[in-house]
Design a protein around this motif. Structure first.
Motif, PDB file in Angstrom:
ATOM      1  N   PRO A 132       0.935  -1.329   0.089  1.00  0.00           N
ATOM      2  CA  PRO A 132       0.192   0.011  -0.059  1.00  0.00           C
ATOM      3  C   PRO A 132       0.773   1.318  -0.073  1.00  0.00           C
ATOM      4  N   PHE A 133       2.226   1.208   0.601  1.00  0.00           N
ATOM      5  CA  PHE A 133       2.766   2.515   0.619  1.00  0.00           C
ATOM      6  C   PHE A 133       4.308   1.846   0.819  1.00  0.00           C
ATOM      7  N   MET A 134       5.251   2.591  -0.057  1.00  0.00           N
ATOM      8  CA  MET A 134       6.575   2.351  -0.295  1.00  0.00           C
ATOM      9  C   MET A 134       7.412   3.833  -0.152  1.00  0.00           C
ATOM     10  N   ARG A 135       8.276   3.898   0.846  1.00  0.00           N
ATOM     11  CA  ARG A 135       9.272   5.131   0.915  1.00  0.00           C
ATOM     12  C   ARG A 135      10.494   4.590   0.297  1.00  0.00           C
ATOM     13  N   ILE A 136      10.933   5.296  -0.664  1.00  0.00           N
ATOM     14  CA  ILE A 136      12.129   4.976  -1.337  1.00  0.00           C
ATOM     15  C   ILE A 136      13.037   6.015  -1.253  1.00  0.00           C
ATOM     16  N   VAL A 137      14.116   5.745  -0.831  1.00  0.00           N
ATOM     17  CA  VAL A 137      15.474   6.806  -0.456  1.00  0.00           C
ATOM     18  C   VAL A 137      16.646   6.551  -1.380  1.00  0.00           C
ATOM     19  N   LEU A 138      16.821   7.208  -2.264  1.00  0.00           N
ATOM     20  CA  LEU A 138      17.685   7.312  -3.267  1.00  0.00           C
ATOM     21  C   LEU A 138      19.026   8.090  -2.971  1.00  0.00           C
ATOM     22  N   GLY A 139      20.124   7.811  -3.184  1.00  0.00           N
ATOM     23  CA  GLY A 139      21.329   8.601  -3.075  1.00  0.00           C
ATOM     24  C   GLY A 139      21.742   9.331  -4.539  1.00  0.00           C
ATOM     25  N   ALA A 140      21.752  10.524  -4.443  1.00  0.00           N
ATOM     26  CA  ALA A 140      22.334  11.300  -5.628  1.00  0.00           C
ATOM     27  C   ALA A 140      23.687  10.962  -5.942  1.00  0.00           C
ATOM     28  N   LYS A 141      24.413  10.777  -4.958  1.00  0.00           N
ATOM     29  CA  LYS A 141      25.798  10.386  -5.198  1.00  0.00           C
ATOM     30  C   LYS A 141      26.033   9.012  -5.031  1.00  0.00           C
ATOM     31  N   ASP A 142      25.221   8.032  -5.271  1.00  0.00           N
ATOM     32  CA  ASP A 142      25.351   6.639  -5.195  1.00  0.00           C
ATOM     33  C   ASP A 142      25.836   6.154  -6.331  1.00  0.00           C
ATOM     34  N   ASP A 143      27.198   5.599  -6.388  1.00  0.00           N
ATOM     35  CA  ASP A 143      27.866   5.274  -7.586  1.00  0.00           C
ATOM     36  C   ASP A 143      27.876   3.846  -7.870  1.00  0.00           C
ATOM     37  N   VAL A 144      27.042   3.133  -6.883  1.00  0.00           N
ATOM     38  CA  VAL A 144      26.827   1.699  -6.611  1.00  0.00           C
ATOM     39  C   VAL A 144      25.688   1.539  -7.578  1.00  0.00           C
ATOM     40  N   ILE A 145      24.450   2.074  -7.117  1.00  0.00           N
ATOM     41  CA  ILE A 145      23.054   2.096  -7.617  1.00  0.00           C
ATOM     42  C   ILE A 145      22.449   3.344  -7.917  1.00  0.00           C
ATOM     43  N   LYS A 146      22.711   3.710  -9.390  1.00  0.00           N
ATOM     44  CA  LYS A 146      22.602   5.054  -9.691  1.00  0.00           C
ATOM     45  C   LYS A 146      20.822   5.602  -9.646  1.00  0.00           C
TER      46      LYS A 146
END
Length: 166
Positions: free
Chosen positions: A104-118
């Motif tokens: 029903p809900f997903m919070r997804i936190v992404l790193g702008a400087k992540d060079d492993v998973i863009k």
């Protein structure tokens, strides 16, 4: 509340992060070897489908796994830099037999400087695979690399549980 935490490829849940999660409930952390077990998603589904799991939290490869488990079990998830678009080196089978219950809900936190998973690769994946019944809250943190510092973990976890009313 029971929290299923899925660690990354070659990592474990640190004691400070465990303490943050324990403020919200009982933390269950299976010791997963993604390299040796291509059926991790199915095995975790079989293990937890009849247990009272309220939320799933996952990081990196654990975020990939948590994404699919949450959508099978129909429970909310918090994902940190999930490895959604990357599985070339580590075989993980997404079982076609799992039920589709959509989180029903997903919070997804992404790193702008992540060079492993863009971040852009995750966004492209989500654009192609999102479902209309899940409420997505996607956060791109400009200072975040692949590793999740304790401050970001604490703030994002607090925001996630706050959205759920805890």
């Amino acid at each position: 509340m029971n929290i299923l935490f899925l660690h990354g490829l070659e990592s474990k849940l640190s004691d400070p992060k465990r303490a943050i999660l324990e403020a919200y409930g009982n933390v269950i952390v299976p010791d997963t070897d993604y390299k040796l077990d291509p059926n991790t998603i199915q095995n975790l589904y079989d293990e937890y489908k009849n247990q009272d799991i309220n939320v799933i939290i996952g990081s990196s490869m654990g975020g990939f796994t948590a994404y699919h488990l949450a959508n099978s079990l129909g429970i909310c998830a918090l994902l940190y830099n999930p490895a959604l678009p990357y599985r070339n080196k580590i075989e993980q089978i997404i079982p076609s037999t799992l039920p589709i219950n959509n989180a029903p809900f997903m919070r997804i936190v992404l790193g702008a400087k992540d060079d492993v998973i863009k971040a852009k690769d995750n966004l492209n994946y989500l654009a192609q695979h999102s479902n209309p019944t899940t409420d997505y809250d996607i956060r791109i943190k400009k200072e975040l690399e692949h590793q999740i510092p304790i401050g970001i973990f604490e703030n994002e976890t607090k925001a996630f549980f706050g959205k759920l009313g805890y």
